[in-house]
Design a protein around this motif. Structure first.
Motif, short mmCIF file in Angstrom:
data_model
loop_
_atom_site.label_atom_id
_atom_site.label_comp_id
_atom_site.label_asym_id
_atom_site.label_seq_id
_atom_site.Cartn_x
_atom_site.Cartn_y
_atom_site.Cartn_z
N THR A 192 0.88 -1.31 -0.26
CA THR A 192 -0.13 -0.28 0.35
C THR A 192 0.64 1.44 0.06
OG1 THR A 192 -1.57 -0.96 1.26
CG2 THR A 192 -1.98 0.61 1.30
N VAL A 193 2.22 1.16 1.18
CA VAL A 193 2.10 2.63 0.67
C VAL A 193 3.93 2.61 0.17
CG1 VAL A 193 1.49 3.01 3.16
CG2 VAL A 193 3.96 2.08 2.90
N LEU A 194 4.75 1.72 0.03
CA LEU A 194 5.41 1.42 -0.89
C LEU A 194 5.37 2.80 -1.79
CD1 LEU A 194 7.49 -2.08 0.06
CD2 LEU A 194 8.58 0.70 0.49
N MET A 231 6.91 -5.88 -3.41
CA MET A 231 7.89 -6.55 -3.91
C MET A 231 7.38 -5.13 -5.16
SD MET A 231 10.64 -6.11 -1.50
CE MET A 231 11.73 -6.42 -2.46
N VAL A 232 6.78 -4.85 -5.92
CA VAL A 232 6.65 -4.02 -7.09
C VAL A 232 6.14 -3.51 -7.06
CG1 VAL A 232 5.22 -4.87 -8.87
CG2 VAL A 232 5.71 -6.96 -8.38
N HIS A 233 5.94 -3.21 -6.05
CA HIS A 233 5.18 -1.77 -5.72
C HIS A 233 6.73 -1.00 -5.25
CE1 HIS A 233 1.20 -3.57 -6.30
NE2 HIS A 233 1.21 -1.36 -6.55
N LEU A 234 8.20 -1.41 -4.89
CA LEU A 234 8.86 -1.31 -4.48
C LEU A 234 9.27 -0.10 -5.62
CD1 LEU A 234 11.25 -1.19 -2.21
CD2 LEU A 234 12.84 -2.27 -3.74
N PRO A 235 9.61 1.47 -5.01
CA PRO A 235 10.09 2.29 -5.85
C PRO A 235 11.29 2.12 -7.32
CG PRO A 235 10.33 3.30 -3.52
CD PRO A 235 9.93 1.79 -3.66
N SER A 262 0.51 -24.09 -10.54
CA SER A 262 -0.95 -24.01 -10.83
C SER A 262 -2.01 -22.29 -10.36
CB SER A 262 -2.31 -25.18 -10.52
OG SER A 262 -2.24 -25.26 -9.12
N HIS A 263 -0.95 -22.07 -10.11
CA HIS A 263 -0.97 -20.40 -8.88
C HIS A 263 -1.01 -19.81 -10.15
CE1 HIS A 263 -1.87 -17.26 -6.20
NE2 HIS A 263 -2.43 -18.35 -5.51
N ARG A 264 -2.14 -18.97 -11.22
CA ARG A 264 -1.39 -17.65 -12.55
C ARG A 264 -1.60 -16.64 -11.74
NH1 ARG A 264 -6.29 -19.09 -16.48
NH2 ARG A 264 -5.87 -21.23 -17.01
N THR A 265 -1.38 -16.11 -10.67
CA THR A 265 -0.96 -15.06 -10.41
C THR A 265 0.16 -14.66 -9.83
OG1 THR A 265 -3.80 -14.40 -9.14
CG2 THR A 265 -2.59 -12.52 -8.58
N LEU A 266 0.33 -15.95 -8.86
CA LEU A 266 1.46 -15.68 -7.88
C LEU A 266 2.76 -15.70 -9.48
CD1 LEU A 266 3.47 -16.45 -6.09
CD2 LEU A 266 3.47 -18.63 -5.98
N ARG A 267 2.53 -16.19 -10.17
CA ARG A 267 3.10 -16.67 -11.38
C ARG A 267 3.45 -15.31 -11.68
NH1 ARG A 267 5.02 -20.35 -15.24
NH2 ARG A 267 5.42 -20.22 -16.61
N TRP A 268 2.14 -14.14 -12.38
CA TRP A 268 2.14 -13.27 -12.97
C TRP A 268 2.99 -12.71 -12.95
CZ3 TRP A 268 0.60 -8.03 -12.08
CH2 TRP A 268 0.43 -7.18 -12.95
N PHE A 269 3.32 -12.23 -10.72
CA PHE A 269 3.81 -11.24 -10.01
C PHE A 269 4.94 -11.38 -9.96
CE2 PHE A 269 -0.55 -9.90 -7.92
CZ PHE A 269 -0.49 -8.31 -8.59
N GLY A 270 5.12 -12.89 -9.86
CA GLY A 270 6.98 -13.48 -10.13
C GLY A 270 7.86 -13.15 -11.36
N GLN A 276 11.46 -7.26 -13.47
CA GLN A 276 12.26 -5.78 -13.04
C GLN A 276 13.07 -5.69 -13.01
OE1 GLN A 276 9.57 -4.69 -9.91
NE2 GLN A 276 7.13 -3.88 -11.47
N ILE A 277 14.05 -6.44 -12.47
CA ILE A 277 14.94 -7.31 -12.11
C ILE A 277 16.46 -7.23 -12.78
CG2 ILE A 277 16.74 -8.25 -10.30
CD1 ILE A 277 14.04 -8.90 -8.74
#
Length: 289
Positions: A192-194, A231-235, A262-270, A276-277
């Protein structure tokens, strides 16, 4: 409660009894019709210095406010005002803080309550309480949730950051590495804040606790998802991305994602985090993501 207002023993047990009786919605509605909330708030006000009564009273209020839809707006504001006063008066009372935070979480959907919380230094006080009780799992977890609920504007988010909120979250993640609820609440607040953070002083510490979380919770997809999203929201500065790359985060993320095919949301953020890295730092062994 009404007949023996000065008898602390009776008031204490009456508060406990109310909490025990409010086991379901029907019982809570019956208590409300009997002016139970008004009497309970009166007891908490009249015995504001008695920590035992405060703890028992707010424990009862926590149960009574589980379904705030049965409460009037006036009752909700009265409850919030009484809770905030107690939190201010008993900063070292762990039980008061724990159950008081829980009540505020129950009332989080009401904008007026959020306004009351942040008014008069409420954010700073919550963070100070979390610093004062570093070994209380419930205070850390509930404190993060209350802060997340009131972070409704850029200014509020910046207040959390500049008041030491990020450091408090890092400390909670470090002190309770195996606690799932703490991990989820902390990363939810991070997320929320990063994105409003304008200081990179704590980036290395954030990376350390993030890596620790991934190692400790490889089998918990929800914890990993919350951590990845935060971590995706990290500056997205070059320094932060390089720091993540140098710490080998991309490879660790790839391993975690592979464990939950099978966890699509986890895969997407990963995938998003690794991309980004990699846009700033060459990282090996990320093809599995």
């Amino acid at each position: 409660m009404a007949r023996h207002p000065r008898n602390k023993t009776i008031q204490f047990h009456a508060c406990e009894a109310l909490g025990g009786l409010a086991a379901d919605k029907t019982s809570r509605e019956a208590i409300l019709r009997s002016e139970g909330i008004e009497r309970l708030l009166k007891v908490l006000t009249e015995h504001k210095r008695d920590v035992s009564i405060q703890v028992a009273g707010y424990q009862a209020l926590n149960v009574l406010t589980e379904d705030p839809s049965i409460l009037s707006k006036f009752e909700i504001l009265q409850i919030a005002e009484t809770v905030l006063y107690a939190l201010k008066m008993h900063p070292r009372g762990a039980g008061v803080q724990e159950h008081g935070f829980s009540v505020l979480i129950n009332l989080a959907d009401f904008p007026d309550v959020k306004t009351m919380i942040v008014r008069d230094g409420g954010i700073e006080r919550i963070i100070a309480t979390m610093k004062l009780h570093p070994t209380s799992c419930q205070i850390q977890c509930h404190g993060c949730t209350v802060l997340k609920n009131v972070a409704i504007s850029i200014n509020k988010k910046r207040t959390i950051i500049h008041s030491g909120g990020v450091a408090v979250v890092v400390a909670a993640l470090t002190n309770f590495p195996a606690d799932v609820d703490i991990q989820i609440a902390c990363y939810d607040l991070f997320r929320t804040v990063l994105d409003q953070q304008d200081s990179h002083e704590l980036s290395e510490e954030i990376v350390k606790v993030f890596t620790m979380t991934m190692k400790n919770h490889q089998q918990d997809a929800e914890v990993l998802r919350q951590a990845f999203e935060a971590m995706v929201h990290l500056p997205q500065t070059m320094e932060n991305r390089q720091l993540l790359g140098q710490a080998g985060v991309a490879t660790t993320v790839a391993t975690a994602v592979t464990a939950h095919p099978s966890h699509r949301t986890l895969r997407w953020f990963g995938e998003r985090l690794v991309n980004q890295i990699c846009s700033y730092h060459e990282v090996q062994s990320v093809s599995t993501v």
